[in-house]
Design an enzyme around this catalytic site. Structure first.
Site, short mmCIF file in Angstrom:
data_model
loop_
_atom_site.label_atom_id
_atom_site.label_comp_id
_atom_site.label_asym_id
_atom_site.label_seq_id
_atom_site.Cartn_x
_atom_site.Cartn_y
_atom_site.Cartn_z
CG ASP A 89 -2.00 -20.68 1.45
OD1 ASP A 89 -1.59 -20.58 2.62
OD2 ASP A 89 -1.37 -21.32 0.58
CG ASP A 101 -14.02 -7.36 1.89
OD1 ASP A 101 -13.67 -6.53 2.74
OD2 ASP A 101 -14.52 -7.04 0.79
CE LYS A 107 1.39 -17.87 0.20
NZ LYS A 107 1.25 -19.36 0.09
CG ASP A 137 -8.32 -5.08 1.63
OD1 ASP A 137 -9.32 -4.56 2.16
OD2 ASP A 137 -8.17 -5.17 0.40
CE1 TYR A 142 -3.24 -2.98 0.80
CE2 TYR A 142 -4.56 -0.99 0.60
CZ TYR A 142 -4.47 -2.37 0.61
OH TYR A 142 -5.59 -3.12 0.41
C1 IPM Z 1 -10.67 -1.08 2.63
C2 IPM Z 1 -10.62 -0.84 1.14
C3 IPM Z 1 -9.39 -0.04 0.75
C4 IPM Z 1 -8.18 -0.87 1.10
C5 IPM Z 1 -9.35 0.40 -0.72
C6 IPM Z 1 -10.51 1.29 -1.07
C7 IPM Z 1 -8.08 1.09 -1.09
O1 IPM Z 1 -10.70 -2.04 0.45
O2 IPM Z 1 -10.69 -0.10 3.39
O3 IPM Z 1 -10.78 -2.23 3.05
O4 IPM Z 1 -7.73 -1.71 0.32
O5 IPM Z 1 -7.67 -0.67 2.20
MN MN Z 2 -11.15 -3.75 1.72
#
Ligand code: IPM
Ligand code: MN
Ligand code: NAD
Length: 353
Positions: free
Chosen positions: A221, A249, A188, A245, A137
């Site tokens: 993984d 999700d 990893k 990240d 990042y």
């Molecule tokens: C998050 C988002 C961001 C990230 C994107 C929008 C750059 O996915 O906040 O989880 O990858 O951190």
């Molecule tokens: Mn995200």
């Protein structure tokens, strides 16, 4: 107590959930006399496309000196495919305010919300500590011979001793202060030997200072699989920026989806930024369909950070009661729109506070 809040609704459903979240927080502030103040900032794709501005320096200066917390909706707009504004605004604030802890709870509020069979609320209750200032990042790299058959594209993956150590320490400290006993570090290192080798060495070292915590390592993984197979095995997960990240999700879906996933971008004792895990969801934007729970639960994380631990717990209980009573937006099977959901939560403030 801290109480000065900057609101950055941003793009898409960020606008709608920010309205909803602030409405609920204002009602709580009024009822409890918290004196929360909200100042709204127009930052996002519309402004960028109109003026070319993303995060002007005076705005950054004001955000970093005049507020206790930033309450952030989401950024991302199909008209800005390279995410230039989001890089400056969201990643810019994370990096420039040095918000090194991205804390993302994965907590199941009702067993009907998880897609996993035979898992209940006590099985899915963990927190992800995502490193938030390094890794892929940092934006180091570039393109060479762009748009030719010989193109080279490079993004550098950066891990520093200081950066790795402070997020791992934060994960252990949080486990101790919250009565948790297990911290799992994921990486990893089997493929990414330099950067993630550092993670392995630091994790081993730091874990020795916390004899009351059981340390564990799982490759990322395999962890994606383990989180689906046996989420009850995890209390705290600590991960690099990109892995955190992705896993957050996955974690969100374990508990009912992105409409429920809250997050905090923290530098302890400094202005910190609170945003849901989800993005601007352009397909839902402007339709009053977005679930505001993630934003409201993010508000609960912010209240806790501001020093209102009791109010934070009560707000979480308020959201949980909506879920128990099946009064929700459509993503969770209910009938309410974003703003009706917010009004309903406001109507519960007297009962919960
Ligand atoms: C998050 C988002 C961001 C990230 C994107 C929008 C750059 O996915 O906040 O989880 O990858 O951190
Ligand atoms: Mn995200
Ligand atoms: P997203 O999180 O915006 O949406 C993915 C899907 O999740 C949506 O289509 C929707 O079905 C569901 N969803 C998300 N939030 C919801 C809510 N509150 N209520 C109900 N359903 C919800 O991810 P995406 O579609 O990959 O990204 C859209 C834009 O947002 C992109 O530009 C992306 O870069 C950006 N983004 C920003 C942030 C942030 O600002 N922190 C986070 C993630 C993505």
């Amino acid at each position: 107590m801290k109480n000065r809040i900057a609101v950055i609704p941003g793009d898409g459903i960020g606008q709608e959930v920010a309205q909803a979240g602030v409405k609920v927080l204002e009602a709580i502030s009024q009822k409890k006399g918290l004196n929360l103040s909200f100042k709204w900032f127009d930052l996002g794709a519309d402004r960028y496309l109109k003026t070319g501005e993303t995060l002007p320096q005076p705005v950054f200066d004001e955000l970093s000196t005049s507020f206790d917390a930033i309450y952030f909706g989401a950024v991302g707009d199909p008209r800005v495919p390279d995410m230039k504004h989001a890089k400056d605004i969201l990643l810019g604030l994370r990096m420039r305010l040095d918000l090194y802890i991205n804390l993302r709870p994965v907590q199941l509020y009702h067993e009907e919300l998880t897609p996993l069979k035979n898992k209940g609320v006590s099985d899915i209750d963990m927190v992800i500590f995502r490193e938030n200032t390094e890794d892929l990042y940092v934006g180091m790299g570039g393109n060479f011979k762009m748009n030719t058959v010989d193109e080279i594209a490079i993004n550098e993956m950066v891990s520093t001793r200081k950066g790795v150590e402070r997020i791992i320490r934060a994960a252990f400290d949080w486990a101790v202060s919250h009565g948790k006993t297990r911290v799992c570090m994921t990486d990893k290192a089997n493929a990414i030997s330099y950067a993630h080798g550092l993670w392995q060495r630091v994790f081993k070292e730091v874990s020795k200072e916390y004899p009351q915590i059981t340390p564990r390592h799982v490759y990322a993984d395999a962890l994606a699989m383990e989180l689906v197979r046996a989420p009850e095995d995890f209390d705290v997960i600590v991960a690099s920026n990109l892995l955190g990240d992705i896993l957050s999700d996955l974690g969100a879906q374990l508990v009912g989806g992105l409409g429920l996933a809250a997050s905090a971008n923290i530098h302890p004792n400094r202005v910190s930024l609170f945003e849901p895990v989800h993005g601007s969801a352009p397909t839902l934007a402007g339709k009053n369909l977005a679930n505001p729970f993630a934003m409201v639960l993010t508000g609960a994380l912010m209240l806790d950070f501001l020093g209102y631990a009791d109010e934070s717990k009560r707000l979480e209980a308020l959201v949980k009661s909506c879920i128990d009573d099946k009064i929700t937006t459509t993503d969770l099977g209910g009938k309410l729109g974003t703003q009706e959901m917010a009004d309903y939560m406001v109507s519960l403030v007297d009962r919960f506070f």
